[in-house]
Scaffold this motif. Structure first.
Motif, PDB file in Angstrom:
ATOM      1  N   CYS A  25       1.002  -1.190   0.174  1.00  0.00           N
ATOM      2  CA  CYS A  25      -0.041  -0.272  -0.336  1.00  0.00           C
ATOM      3  C   CYS A  25       0.857   1.249   0.097  1.00  0.00           C
ATOM      4  O   CYS A  25       0.951   1.804  -0.802  1.00  0.00           O
ATOM      5  N   PHE A  26       1.604   1.829   0.859  1.00  0.00           N
ATOM      6  CA  PHE A  26       2.633   2.597   1.304  1.00  0.00           C
ATOM      7  C   PHE A  26       3.658   2.288   2.157  1.00  0.00           C
ATOM      8  O   PHE A  26       3.767   0.964   2.489  1.00  0.00           O
ATOM      9  N   MET A  33       6.852   4.229   3.922  1.00  0.00           N
ATOM     10  CA  MET A  33       7.336   5.525   4.388  1.00  0.00           C
ATOM     11  C   MET A  33       9.397   5.693   4.550  1.00  0.00           C
ATOM     12  O   MET A  33       9.784   4.251   4.372  1.00  0.00           O
ATOM     13  N   LEU A  34      10.143   6.308   4.669  1.00  0.00           N
ATOM     14  CA  LEU A  34      11.002   6.331   3.637  1.00  0.00           C
ATOM     15  C   LEU A  34      12.210   7.567   4.617  1.00  0.00           C
ATOM     16  O   LEU A  34      11.551   8.169   5.488  1.00  0.00           O
ATOM     17  N   VAL A  38       2.390   3.924  -2.686  1.00  0.00           N
ATOM     18  CA  VAL A  38       2.814   5.361  -2.234  1.00  0.00           C
ATOM     19  C   VAL A  38       4.193   5.859  -1.563  1.00  0.00           C
ATOM     20  O   VAL A  38       4.228   5.132  -0.551  1.00  0.00           O
ATOM     21  N   LEU A  39       4.833   6.696  -2.114  1.00  0.00           N
ATOM     22  CA  LEU A  39       6.256   7.064  -1.529  1.00  0.00           C
ATOM     23  C   LEU A  39       5.541   7.756  -0.542  1.00  0.00           C
ATOM     24  O   LEU A  39       5.005   8.686  -0.613  1.00  0.00           O
ATOM     25  N   ALA A  40       5.083   7.340   0.620  1.00  0.00           N
ATOM     26  CA  ALA A  40       4.149   8.369   1.531  1.00  0.00           C
ATOM     27  C   ALA A  40       5.163   9.598   2.884  1.00  0.00           C
ATOM     28  O   ALA A  40       4.981   9.348   4.436  1.00  0.00           O
ATOM     29  N   GLY A  41       5.635  10.044   2.183  1.00  0.00           N
ATOM     30  CA  GLY A  41       6.721  10.546   2.777  1.00  0.00           C
ATOM     31  C   GLY A  41       7.934  10.435   3.554  1.00  0.00           C
ATOM     32  O   GLY A  41       8.116   8.827   3.270  1.00  0.00           O
ATOM     33  N   GLY A  42       8.433  10.552   5.416  1.00  0.00           N
ATOM     34  CA  GLY A  42       9.119  10.052   5.631  1.00  0.00           C
ATOM     35  C   GLY A  42       9.458  10.930   6.689  1.00  0.00           C
ATOM     36  O   GLY A  42       9.259  11.879   6.589  1.00  0.00           O
ATOM     37  N   GLY A  78       6.808  -0.369   5.463  1.00  0.00           N
ATOM     38  CA  GLY A  78       5.921   0.038   4.673  1.00  0.00           C
ATOM     39  C   GLY A  78       4.591  -1.301   5.170  1.00  0.00           C
ATOM     40  O   GLY A  78       4.694  -1.752   6.230  1.00  0.00           O
TER      41      GLY A  78
END
Lengths: 277, 277
Positions: free
Chosen positions: A65-66, A68-69, A96-100, A114
Motif C-alpha cells: 500500500c505505502f 515511508m522513508l 505510494v511513497l508516503a513521505g518520511g 511499509g
C-alpha cells in the motif's frame, strides 16, 4: 474497523488482522558501508531502500500500500537522486511513497517502513513434510556480481522485489514463504525455526544455472550468496504452479531438523549481523 | 477493504482513507549525538524513540495501533534496555511494539514507524481566522531542563505523547492540530505554511508559567524551546474544551501571514536540521 487479532512472530512482516483482511508491516534499516555495495549510484540506493521492504511484503503474499522513508543524510545534495530511486521503486510496484523523515547524519542511513494488505497472509510457518520446496528467479546472481561477474550487476544494484509473484503464489496455495535476501541456506534455517519438526532437502542440480560461471563457484553462490530478492516457498505436490512464473522446484520439506544439500547437512553461511557485546 | 483516497501533505502523518476510516502513518529517525540529550539512559532512549512517533499520531487525533522500531546498535548490550523502554512507551499508550529491524552501526540510530486509525483525522490545515489558538501542557519544560533546571528533567528525558489529549481534542472539534516538538513559534510558522491566509497571534502572558525560572528566560523557553511533546491546536471560539484537559488558550488565528508574539513579528527560531550541501 476493529482489530480482532494481532500477531507477530518469525515472519518478514508483523501481521494485524482486521476482520477478513490482514495488514502486514515491515521496517528495514540500511547503512552506506554495511548494506550498499560499492559502485551503486544514489538513485540505486534509493531504489534498494524501498525494494527491501517491498520484498518483505511480497514474501507475505500481500499487495503493498505505502512505504515511508527515513533518510539520515551526510550531504543534502544526495537527496534528490535517492528520492527519485525510492519513488520509482514504489511506482513500479503499486505502492505510494508516503513521505518520511529527514535528518543529518555522518553516514548515509535509510530506513523504509511499509504496509500491505492481503486476505490470506503467507507465513514462514505452515510447511508440511512432503511439500515441495521452490524458489523464484536465480539464487546467487547478486553474489556473482559481488564476485566480479559484472553481467549480473543489475541484480545486485537494482534488485526487483517479487511483489506480483508473491501475490500469485499466495493465491495458488503455497503453505509457507519468505524472501531469500540473506542467502538460500541460511533462509532455510530460518524457515526451520518457524516450522518445528520440518527440515529441508535441496537438490543443488535443480537450482537454476548461473550462466558463464564455473560449476562449483556457481553452486556456492546459489546456496550461500546473499543480496537476492527471490522468494522461497513450500507447496503441496499437487499444486499447479502458474506457468508464467519464473519458479523452480529445488527440493522438498522433510521430517527432522536439518537442511540437507545433496544429502549432506549444510552449514549456516550467509548474511548475519555482528557487533561487539 | 478499499483504498478510496490517499493523501499526504504538510502533516505530522501521511493519511490514507479506507471508506469511513483513515489510517495515519509516521516515521521518525533519531541519532545518539543529535537527538538524545546527554544523561539519558538507554531505557529512556527507547521510550523517546517511540514517543516521537506516537506524538505524530496523537497530533492527527488518531488512536495508535502499532509501532515498529529499527535499531542501529553500536553495542549489543544496549538492546535490552532500549527495547524495554520502547515496549513500555507502547504499552502505556495502547500501541503494540510490532517488531522491527536490528543492525550494527557506529552511532546508535533508531527509527520508529507507527500506524494509527481515526474516523476524523485533524490536519495542520483547517485553521480559520477568528479561531482560538491553544496548547496542551507547559511549552518550554524540555528546554528548561536542557538549560540546567533539573526539576524539569523528566519532561526532557521521558516525554509523554499526548495520545489521549489528541483523541479528545479531535472529538471536541478542533480545526487544526500539530505537535510542538520543534518549538512553539517555529511550529506556528509550519502551521502558517499549511493554512494560506492565516497568521497566528500569541499572548505570551497567557502561556502557562514555568515555575522557578526568571520571567524573561522562561518566556524564551516557552516560545522557542524544542523537545516538548505538547499539542498546538486551533478551535472555534464557541467550542467547549473538556475541563479535565491540561490545555490553555494562548492566542488566536488572524488574517495575514505573520506569527505575532505580543503584537511583534516573531523570528523563526527552533529546531532545524543543517547539513553541508
Amino acid at each position: 474497523m476493529d482489530v480482532i487479532g494481532r500477531e507477530h512472530c518469525l515472519d518478514d512482516c508483523a501481521v494485524f488482522r482486521f476482520g477478513e483482511t490482514s495488514m502486514v508491516a515491515s521496517t528495514d534499516m540500511l547503512h552506506e558501508t554495511a548494506d550498499f555495495p560499492a559502485g551503486m549510484t544514489d538513485w540505486q540506493r534509493g531504489w534498494m531502500s524501498i525494494a527491501v521492504t517491498l520484498s518483505d511484503i511480497a514474501a507475505m503474499g500481500a499487495a503493498p500500500c505505502f512505504v515511508m522513508l527515513a533518510v539520515g543524510l551526510d550531504r543534502g545534495s544526495r537527496l534528490k537522486a535517492i528520492l527519485q530511486g525510492a519513488r520509482e521503486c514504489c511506482d513500479r510496484h503499486g505502492a505510494v511513497l508516503a513521505g518520511g523523515d529527514l535528518d543529518a547524519h555522518g553516514e548515509l542511513t535509510m530506513v523504509s517502513s511499509g504496509i500491505g494488505f492481503t486476505d490470506h497472509p503467507i507465513r514462514r510457518a505452515g510447511a508440511r513434510p512432503g511439500d515441495l520446496l521452490c524458489v523464484t528467479g536465480v539464487p546467487g546472481r547478486a553474489q556473482a556480481a559481488l564476485a566480479g561477474y559484472h553481467q549480473y550487476d543489475r541484480f545486485l544494484f537494482e534488485p526487483v522485489p517479487m511483489v506480483r509473484e508473491g501475490m500469485i503464489l499466495a493465491q495458488a496455495g503455497v503453505t509457507s514463504m519468505m524472501d531469500n535476501s540473506d542467502g538460500l541456506v541460511i533462509s532455510l534455517h530460518d524457515m526451520m525455526e518457524a516450522n518445528p519438526g520440518c527440515g529441508y532437502m535441496v537438490d543443488s542440480g535443480a537450482l537454476p544455472r548461473l550462466a558463464d560461471i564455473p560449476t562449483e563457484e556457481a553452486r556456492e553462490f546459489s546456496l550461500y550468496g546473499g543480496g537476492d530478492f527471490g522468494l522461497i516457498c513450500t507447496c503441496p505436490p499437487e499444486i499447479v504452479l502458474p506457468k508464467d512464473l519464473d519458479i523452480q522446484v529445488i527440493g522438498s520439506v522433510i521430517k527432522g531438523c536439518d537442511v540437507l544439500v545433496d544429502g549432506k547437512k549444510a552449514d549456516i553461511k550467509g548474511y548475519q549481523h555482528l557487533w561487539d557485546e
